[in-house]
Enzyme design. Structure first.
Site, PDB file in Angstrom:
ATOM      1  CD  GLN A  33      -1.023  -0.961   3.587  1.00  0.00           C
ATOM      2  OE1 GLN A  33      -2.235  -1.028   3.485  1.00  0.00           O
ATOM      3  NE2 GLN A  33      -0.358  -1.504   4.597  1.00  0.00           N
ATOM      4  CG  HIS A  64      -5.313   2.732  19.105  1.00  0.00           C
ATOM      5  ND1 HIS A  64      -4.495   3.770  18.732  1.00  0.00           N
ATOM      6  CD2 HIS A  64      -5.404   1.936  18.016  1.00  0.00           C
ATOM      7  CE1 HIS A  64      -4.103   3.601  17.485  1.00  0.00           C
ATOM      8  NE2 HIS A  64      -4.644   2.506  17.024  1.00  0.00           N
ATOM      9  CG  ASP A  88      -1.685   1.833  14.560  1.00  0.00           C
ATOM     10  OD1 ASP A  88      -1.912   1.740  15.767  1.00  0.00           O
ATOM     11  OD2 ASP A  88      -2.544   1.566  13.694  1.00  0.00           O
ATOM     12  N   GLY A 140      -3.410 -11.949   7.894  1.00  0.00           N
ATOM     13  CA  GLY A 140      -4.223 -12.368   9.022  1.00  0.00           C
ATOM     14  C   GLY A 140      -5.221 -13.462   8.654  1.00  0.00           C
ATOM     15  CG  ASP A 158      -6.319  -1.715  14.823  1.00  0.00           C
ATOM     16  OD1 ASP A 158      -6.967  -0.939  14.107  1.00  0.00           O
ATOM     17  OD2 ASP A 158      -5.393  -1.343  15.565  1.00  0.00           O
ATOM     18  CB  THR A 160      -7.270  -1.069   5.976  1.00  0.00           C
ATOM     19  OG1 THR A 160      -6.934  -2.412   5.634  1.00  0.00           O
ATOM     20  CG2 THR A 160      -5.982  -0.347   6.294  1.00  0.00           C
ATOM     21  CG  ASP A 161     -11.730   2.003   5.361  1.00  0.00           C
ATOM     22  OD1 ASP A 161     -11.656   1.948   6.599  1.00  0.00           O
ATOM     23  OD2 ASP A 161     -11.643   3.067   4.726  1.00  0.00           O
TER      24      ASP A 161
HETATM   25  N1  SAM Z   1      -7.301   2.440  12.848  1.00  0.00           N
HETATM   26  C1  SAM Z   1      -7.327   2.191  11.475  1.00  0.00           C
HETATM   27  C2  SAM Z   1      -8.599   2.528  10.772  1.00  0.00           C
HETATM   28  O1  SAM Z   1      -9.663   1.996  11.120  1.00  0.00           O
HETATM   29  O2  SAM Z   1      -8.558   3.343   9.891  1.00  0.00           O
HETATM   30  C3  SAM Z   1      -6.741   0.860  11.162  1.00  0.00           C
HETATM   31  C4  SAM Z   1      -5.287   0.982  11.416  1.00  0.00           C
HETATM   32  S1  SAM Z   1      -4.213  -0.306  11.096  1.00  0.00           S
HETATM   33  C5  SAM Z   1      -2.841   0.631  10.569  1.00  0.00           C
HETATM   34  C6  SAM Z   1      -4.822  -1.265   9.754  1.00  0.00           C
HETATM   35  C7  SAM Z   1      -3.800  -2.309   9.314  1.00  0.00           C
HETATM   36  O3  SAM Z   1      -4.466  -3.449   8.766  1.00  0.00           O
HETATM   37  C8  SAM Z   1      -2.842  -1.808   8.224  1.00  0.00           C
HETATM   38  O4  SAM Z   1      -1.569  -1.618   8.752  1.00  0.00           O
HETATM   39  C9  SAM Z   1      -2.881  -2.933   7.153  1.00  0.00           C
HETATM   40  O5  SAM Z   1      -1.595  -3.229   6.651  1.00  0.00           O
HETATM   41  C10 SAM Z   1      -3.477  -4.083   7.970  1.00  0.00           C
HETATM   42  N2  SAM Z   1      -4.091  -5.136   7.137  1.00  0.00           N
HETATM   43  C11 SAM Z   1      -4.879  -4.985   6.043  1.00  0.00           C
HETATM   44  N3  SAM Z   1      -5.210  -6.199   5.554  1.00  0.00           N
HETATM   45  C12 SAM Z   1      -4.628  -7.130   6.363  1.00  0.00           C
HETATM   46  C13 SAM Z   1      -4.592  -8.552   6.380  1.00  0.00           C
HETATM   47  N4  SAM Z   1      -5.238  -9.266   5.435  1.00  0.00           N
HETATM   48  N5  SAM Z   1      -3.893  -9.175   7.366  1.00  0.00           N
HETATM   49  C14 SAM Z   1      -3.239  -8.459   8.320  1.00  0.00           C
HETATM   50  N6  SAM Z   1      -3.232  -7.107   8.361  1.00  0.00           N
HETATM   51  C15 SAM Z   1      -3.914  -6.449   7.390  1.00  0.00           C
END
Ligand code: SAM
Length: 288
Positions: A33, A64, A88, A140, A158, A160-161
């Site tokens: 990304q 958090h 993060d 994950g 936790d 991403t969208d």
């Molecule tokens: N607080 C945030 C929000 O709701 O906007 C979310 C923050 S956190 C940084 C989201 C993390 O999910 C990202 O670092 C991303 O790399 C991770 N992520 C996305 N898809 C994933 C997956 N399939 N397995 C593990 N982590 C994943």
């Protein structure tokens, strides 16, 4: 008012949230990304992934804390915790505040998010060398499908969208894998976006959790001023047991500091506004 280029603007659902910026201090295309960090005028640093706000220094504590403490104070004895996403490390820091937690595994797809956060959000990463923590940089979805059954008490999603790499983290199959990994009474808690902008998505998350076999489901909401609409939610699903309150006395006497969460905030956010009750009514009949 027309905004100039000194503003980071995120538009979602016909609504824009704008944060005044001073400078872009990091810009990188990782294997997964586009990672950017801005220095803002009033919110400290802002981390964005693929142009979407992830967090700011100033208001991330609310998100958090609300992703962590309600679930951990609802579980009777949370020893083993898994965080999916959350690179993060803000959720990790909150989870580690609970002395009964013996082991936390953070499963983050993109190691670069963690490395960039260590540089710009060191306060969120201050507990990363706690001996109870294991970092696993990978998907994950795959991790959950391969994890040992009945080995975890709380799973915090936790993420991403629900687009791109994160889309399948919102599917019934993934929640089924989470429930399989949880012990009876275990809780999976997912960030579930904005009640006002994403109500259909929240309903779909709840339906997917129900389809996956959750015994009970609960959505909590809280303010988050830099996320679209300024209002956010988490949704919890429980394995083999209903939600019957939380460890209120323990939450009142908690041995650690928080800035948003407390026992009364927890009790208050269990109350749903009318339009959310209405949206969940039909589905809830299946649980009562
Ligand atoms: N607080 C945030 C929000 O709701 O906007 C979310 C923050 S956190 C940084 C989201 C993390 O999910 C990202 O670092 C991303 O790399 C991770 N992520 C996305 N898809 C994933 C997956 N399939 N397995 C593990 N982590 C994943």
């Amino acid at each position: 008012m027309k905004l100039d280029s000194n503003w980071f603007v995120e538009e979602v659902g016909g609504l824009a949230v704008s944060i005044k910026i001073r400078d872009k201090v990091h810009d990188e295309q990782s294997a997964y990304q586009h990672i950017e960090v801005y220095e803002t005028e009033a919110f400290g640093y802002l981390l964005t992934l693929d142009g979407a706000t992830m967090l700011t220094s100033r208001d991330n504590f609310i998100y958090h804390e609300m992703l962590s403490h309600p679930a951990l104070f609802t579980h009777s004895d949370p020893k083993n915790v898994v965080i999916v996403g959350g690179g993060d490390c803000g959720t990790l820091r909150e989870v580690l505040k609970h002395p009964e937690v013996k082991e936390v595994t953070l499963v983050e797809l993109d190691e670069r998010v963690t490395r960039v956060s260590e540089k710009f959000f060191p306060e969120l990463c201050e507990s990363n060398s706690d001996p109870r923590v294991q970092f696993h940089f990978g998907d994950g979805i795959q991790w959950m499908a391969e994890a040992r059954a009945e080995s975890v008490d709380v799973i915090a999603l936790d993420t991403t969208d629900p687009v791109g790499h994160a889309a399948r983290l919102f599917s019934p199959q993934f929640y089924r894998d989470c429930l399989n990994v949880l012990r009876v009474g275990g809780i999976v808690v997912a960030q579930s976006e904005s009640p006002i902008l994403n109500l259909e998505l929240i309903k779909n998350i709840r339906l997917a959790m129900a389809e996956a076999g959750a015994q009970d489901i609960m959505t909590l909401s809280f303010p988050q001023c830099t996320y679209p609409s300024g209002w956010w939610s988490v949704t919890m699903a429980r394995k083999g047991q209903g939600f019957d309150g939380f460890r209120e006395a323990d939450a009142m006497r908690k041995s650690f500091e928080t800035r948003y969460y407390n026992a009364k905030v927890h009790a208050a956010c269990l109350v749903l506004p009318e339009f959310m009750q209405e949206a969940f009514r039909e589905e809830r009949q299946g649980f009562v």
